[in-house]
Design a protein around this motif. Structure first.
Motif, short mmCIF file in Angstrom:
data_model
loop_
_atom_site.label_atom_id
_atom_site.label_comp_id
_atom_site.label_asym_id
_atom_site.label_seq_id
_atom_site.Cartn_x
_atom_site.Cartn_y
_atom_site.Cartn_z
N VAL A 95 10.86 21.73 -31.32
CA VAL A 95 11.06 21.94 -32.76
C VAL A 95 11.14 23.41 -33.14
CG1 VAL A 95 9.90 19.78 -33.32
CG2 VAL A 95 8.63 21.94 -33.44
N VAL A 104 3.37 18.28 -32.47
CA VAL A 104 4.51 18.97 -33.06
C VAL A 104 4.18 20.42 -33.43
CG1 VAL A 104 6.11 19.02 -35.02
CG2 VAL A 104 5.50 16.83 -33.95
N LEU A 138 17.83 18.31 -38.45
CA LEU A 138 17.22 17.11 -37.86
C LEU A 138 18.18 16.40 -36.93
CD1 LEU A 138 15.22 15.95 -40.98
CD2 LEU A 138 14.25 16.34 -38.70
N PHE A 171 11.67 23.60 -37.29
CA PHE A 171 10.58 23.14 -38.15
C PHE A 171 9.69 24.33 -38.52
CE2 PHE A 171 10.19 18.44 -36.53
CZ PHE A 171 11.55 18.27 -36.75
N TYR A 201 5.31 10.56 -38.54
CA TYR A 201 4.69 11.89 -38.49
C TYR A 201 3.30 11.82 -39.10
CZ TYR A 201 9.01 14.04 -36.93
OH TYR A 201 10.11 14.40 -36.18
N ARG A 208 3.61 13.50 -33.93
CA ARG A 208 4.57 12.44 -34.23
C ARG A 208 4.55 11.36 -33.16
NH1 ARG A 208 10.48 15.43 -33.36
NH2 ARG A 208 10.55 15.27 -31.07
N MET A 223 11.37 20.47 -42.18
CA MET A 223 12.16 20.07 -41.01
C MET A 223 13.64 20.25 -41.31
SD MET A 223 10.07 16.65 -39.83
CE MET A 223 10.68 15.70 -41.20
N ASP A 269 14.36 13.13 -33.54
CA ASP A 269 13.22 13.45 -34.41
C ASP A 269 12.72 12.23 -35.16
OD1 ASP A 269 14.94 16.49 -35.19
OD2 ASP A 269 13.26 16.24 -33.80
#
Lengths: 120, 106
Positions: A64, A48, A86, A68, A94, A38, A83, A90
């Motif tokens: 994450v 990520v 959030l 995630f 992506y 990301r 995801m 974030d």
């Protein structure tokens, strides 16, 4: 021609959920390890998550973990990122990214990205 | 957590040589890659395994690795090389990117 096309981004409230998708074409998707990377607006690249070619092995960045989940469907040539919970942090573009299977595993192809905005 | 450190910016005159460094603990024992990203575009791999160029990347791009530092060198820099450059390595099965270096060609 290798193509990676992401979708699923959008505006979501803090605490909400989104599922990103990436459809791959032009190569044997099931043979490649894949990643999500990301980039927050005006900021640098940030790794990520990773998933092995079979889907059996997954790794996540600390920021994450527990929120995630990466997955893939090799029959559909598709990569996903679920995801949850959030946060404003974030918010980012992506990218779906293919990993070359050479010794250093560089990311050799990137999608165009899908934008996730977390705001109330 | 592991960090890769890059200078925020580097300036070079057209035709000159630009060098962008990336430092990390025991980086010399790992393989690093370099990506070029122009505004509004996705990153492009320009160097992998510290020194190798993917097909289609001009010969003026080269990489080296010494001690705790890897270096991206652009010889005979062109205005089209103006971009952000990121180093990257895999550490304990996780990806780590440097903070990026904005290369200005003027």
């Amino acid at each position: 021609e290798v193509q990676l096309v992401e979708s699923g981004g959008g505006l979501v409230q803090p605490g909400g959920s989104l599922r990103l998708s990436c459809v791959a074409s032009g190569f044997t998707f099931s043979a490649y390890e894949m990643n999500w990377v990301r980039q927050a607006p005006g900021k640098g690249l940030e790794w990520v998550s990773y998933i092995s070619s079979s889907g059996n092995t997954k790794y996540y960045a600390d920021f994450v973990k527990g929120r995630f989940t990466i997955s893939r469907d090799n029959a559909k040539n598709s990569l996903y990122l679920q995801m949850n919970s959030l946060r404003a942090g974030d918010t980012a573009l992506y990218y779906c990214a293919r990993e070359d299977p050479s010794v250093a595993n560089p990311i050799d192809y990137w999608g165009q990205g899908t934008l996730v905005a977390v705001s109330s | 957590s592991y960090e890769l450190t890059q200078p925020p910016s580097v300036s070079v005159s057209p035709g000159q040589t630009a060098s962008i460094t990336c430092s990390g603990d025991k980086l010399g024992n790992k393989y690093a890659c370099w990506y070029q990203q122009k505004p509004g575009q996705s990153p492009v791999l320009v160097i992998y395994e510290n020194t190798k160029r993917p097909s289609g990347i001009p010969e003026r791009f080269s990489g080296s690795n010494s001690g705790n530092t890897v270096t991206l060198t652009i010889s005979g820099t062109q205005t089209m090389d103006e971009a952000d450059y990121y180093c990257q390595a895999w550490v304990s099965s996780t990806g780590v990117f440097g903070g990026g270096t904005k290369l200005t060609v003027l």
